[in-house]
Write a protein that holds these residues in place. Structure first.
Motif, mmCIF file in Angstrom:
data_model
loop_
_atom_site.group_PDB
_atom_site.id
_atom_site.type_symbol
_atom_site.label_atom_id
_atom_site.label_comp_id
_atom_site.label_asym_id
_atom_site.label_seq_id
_atom_site.Cartn_x
_atom_site.Cartn_y
_atom_site.Cartn_z
ATOM 1 N N PHE A 92 -22.450 -21.198 7.075
ATOM 2 C CA PHE A 92 -21.591 -20.348 7.898
ATOM 3 C C PHE A 92 -21.873 -18.898 7.540
ATOM 4 N N ILE A 93 -21.586 -18.033 8.490
ATOM 5 C CA ILE A 93 -21.859 -16.610 8.326
ATOM 6 C C ILE A 93 -20.552 -15.897 8.011
ATOM 7 N N VAL A 94 -20.594 -14.912 7.131
ATOM 8 C CA VAL A 94 -19.417 -14.120 6.770
ATOM 9 C C VAL A 94 -19.715 -12.657 7.088
ATOM 10 N N LEU A 95 -18.871 -12.065 7.947
ATOM 11 C CA LEU A 95 -19.052 -10.684 8.380
ATOM 12 C C LEU A 95 -17.855 -9.855 7.910
ATOM 13 N N PRO A 96 -18.083 -8.692 7.320
ATOM 14 C CA PRO A 96 -16.960 -7.859 6.875
ATOM 15 C C PRO A 96 -16.220 -7.239 8.052
ATOM 16 N N GLY A 98 -17.335 -6.179 0.771
ATOM 17 C CA GLY A 98 -18.449 -5.603 1.509
ATOM 18 C C GLY A 98 -19.357 -6.638 2.128
ATOM 19 N N GLY A 99 -19.158 -7.916 1.797
ATOM 20 C CA GLY A 99 -19.978 -8.977 2.388
ATOM 21 C C GLY A 99 -21.184 -9.327 1.538
ATOM 22 N N LEU A 100 -22.057 -10.142 2.112
ATOM 23 C CA LEU A 100 -23.224 -10.653 1.395
ATOM 24 C C LEU A 100 -24.445 -9.785 1.644
#
Length: 497
Positions: free
Chosen positions: A59-63, A115-117
């Motif tokens: 899954f993608i994680v967006l700030p 801040g995300g990945l």
């Protein structure tokens, strides 16, 4: 002279508005899985979306920042599962912690940095291993710290203490797949829906069913939620596959207060609930609309307000907690809607007000991000109301809470290992014969596997040696033929001279 009495409600004129495409997130490869999940989880810091991924699940994680627009195809993912991810959920007490369930039967808990990945994350904080089949439901406890519920296709529900990685409660009262689960306001009761068409109210500490009833007669998925003051709201299908919703009291589940048929669409409806306004939003998978209703104490109890219409069907949807909404614009709800074109569309629900002052009637104290109990206090039998916060001065997410740490308790293998190292140091209880037998069986299986691989290696080595020998013989024959030609060629040349 006839007249119509208009119902008094501050939410009668709530309207929805979709942000422009450049203000949304684009180019997200939403998962093509047919599992009945919202595929999206949102909090004031991040947006998480289950996406298509080669060689496992991700899954993608967006700030939640100004970095909206087109997402690069090589954006880092959270990808440690060996099978497709089926469900994700953010921890309500730590906006950097998220849990995921997958077809690989494992539940993983992750810590996302502020801040995300910057690179793909494959190392989880803790893996929770119990289920024998795919895990399609993960749900955090509303008031207790680090308490997580998981449900799998093995018909089992497990409640975990994520801080120690141990299973606190194992609930085995469902004859078929669990479709949905929901805790009540203080987390003292658990509501579930099952493929056997029944809804159940369960004591989550003991696993004892306190009440159950037939929810909807249709065979498709049913979902149910607890409302803030204890009522039960369900969505499902009739025998004729018409979509329905109902309102019930916990002490009389079999007789709904309200049962309404909506339409004949076949998409599962997800009820998304706002306990501050008592509004329920119905979002169907494959629908292009979001219907919203207000729950009151007066008949007909479930009041239809309006429908938000979109031009394309939705694959999934996520709802922002109230502390992430914009109080300056009278926004009472925000949705992140996924469609087939890869767009994550942001939809705001707003109450029209002329004044720019803080509207106290729209924003009572809401759920905060601090747990009221520890996991040990909750499992010991203590209940507590959620801790609420005021939004008068707005909500600012904390820079970073302490990262999730796992303190594992010593397990059986640790005891056996320490006993073998030094019997004088072992002060624990003696290992049972059954446990020793299980370890011996495991060793025997591993030895058998090693022998099998060694036999295979020998066979392959023999095959390689045989191939080399045949190749060498062939090359020697070719060399001999070539040598004869060279020896006879001078003779032929002499004769010709």
């Amino acid at each position: 002279m006839s007249f119509r009495v208009v119902r008094t409600s501050k939410f009668r004129h709530v309207y929805g508005q979709a942000l422009k495409r450049e203000q949304c997130y684009d180019n997200i490869r939403v998962s093509k899985s047919s599992w009945d999940s919202t595929f999206c989880a949102v909090n004031p810091k991040f947006i998480a979306v289950i996406v298509e991924s080669a060689g496992g699940g991700a899954f993608i994680v967006l700030p939640q920042s100004n970095k909206v627009g087109r997402i690069p195809a090589d954006h880092p993912l959270v990808g440690g599962h060996k099978g497709p991810v089926l469900d994700i959920a953010w921890c309500p007490h730590n906006d950097n912690v998220i849990a995921s369930g997958s077809e690989d039967c494992v539940v993983k808990v992750w810590h996302i940095p502020d801040g995300g990945l910057i690179k793909t994350l494959t190392e989880s904080v803790v893996d929770l291993v119990y289920h024998q089949r795919r895990v399609g439901l993960v749900l955090w406890h509303p008031t207790a710290q680090n308490v997580l519920l998981t449900a799998g296709s093995d018909n089992q529900i497990v409640i975990w203490n994520v801080g120690t990685g141990e299973a606190l409660v194992e609930i085995d009262c469902h004859p078929d797949i669990v479709y949905s689960a929901c805790f009540n306001w203080d987390g003292s009761e658990l509501l579930t829906t099952c493929k056997d068409k029944k809804i159940r109210i369960i004591n989550p500490r003991t696993g004892i069913v306190t009440s159950e009833a037939l929810a909807h007669e249709g065979s498709k998925a049913t979902r149910a939620i607890f409302l803030r003051h204890g009522l039960v709201f369900t969505t499902g299908f009739s025998k004729r596959s018409e979509r329905q919703y109902s309102l019930r009291t916990p002490d009389c589940l079999e007789e709904p207060i309200v049962m309404v048929e909506l339409d004949t669409s076949n998409g599962v409806m997800f009820p998304l609930y706002d306990p501050d306004t008592n509004l329920v939003y119905l979002c169907g998978k494959g629908d292009s609309v979001i219907r919203y209703f207000e729950i009151t104490a007066e008949p007909p109890f479930v009041h239809y307000i309006n429908t938000f219409q979109t031009p394309d069907p939705q694959r999934g949807i996520g709802m922002m907690p109230k502390r992430g909404c914009d109080v300056t614009s009278c926004e009472i709800a925000r949705f992140y809607r996924l469609n087939n074109s890869g767009l994550c569309q942001v939809i705001t629900m707003t109450v029209p007000r002329k004044s720019e002052l803080f509207q106290e009637d729209l924003y009572p104290d809401t759920l905060g991000d601090t747990a009221a109990l520890s996991a040990d206090e909750w499992i010991a039998g203590k209940d507590a109301e959620p801790l609420l916060i005021s939004l008068k001065d707005g909500y600012r997410p904390p820079e970073s809470k302490s990262s999730l740490s796992v303190t594992r308790k010593s397990n059986l293998l640790d005891k056996v290992s320490s006993k073998n190292k030094s019997s004088s140091r072992n002060t624990g209880a003696p290992v049972s014969d059954q446990a020793l037998q299980e370890i011996a069986d495991e060793i025997r299986k591993l030895k058998a596997m090693i022998v099998k691989h060694e036999n295979r290696i020998r066979a392959l080595e023999a095959e390689v040696a045989s191939s080399k020998q045949v190749s060498n013989v062939g090359s020697e024959d070719a060399d001999g033929a070539g040598g004869d030609g060279l020896r006879t060629s001078p003779t032929l040349a002499t004769d010709e001279v």
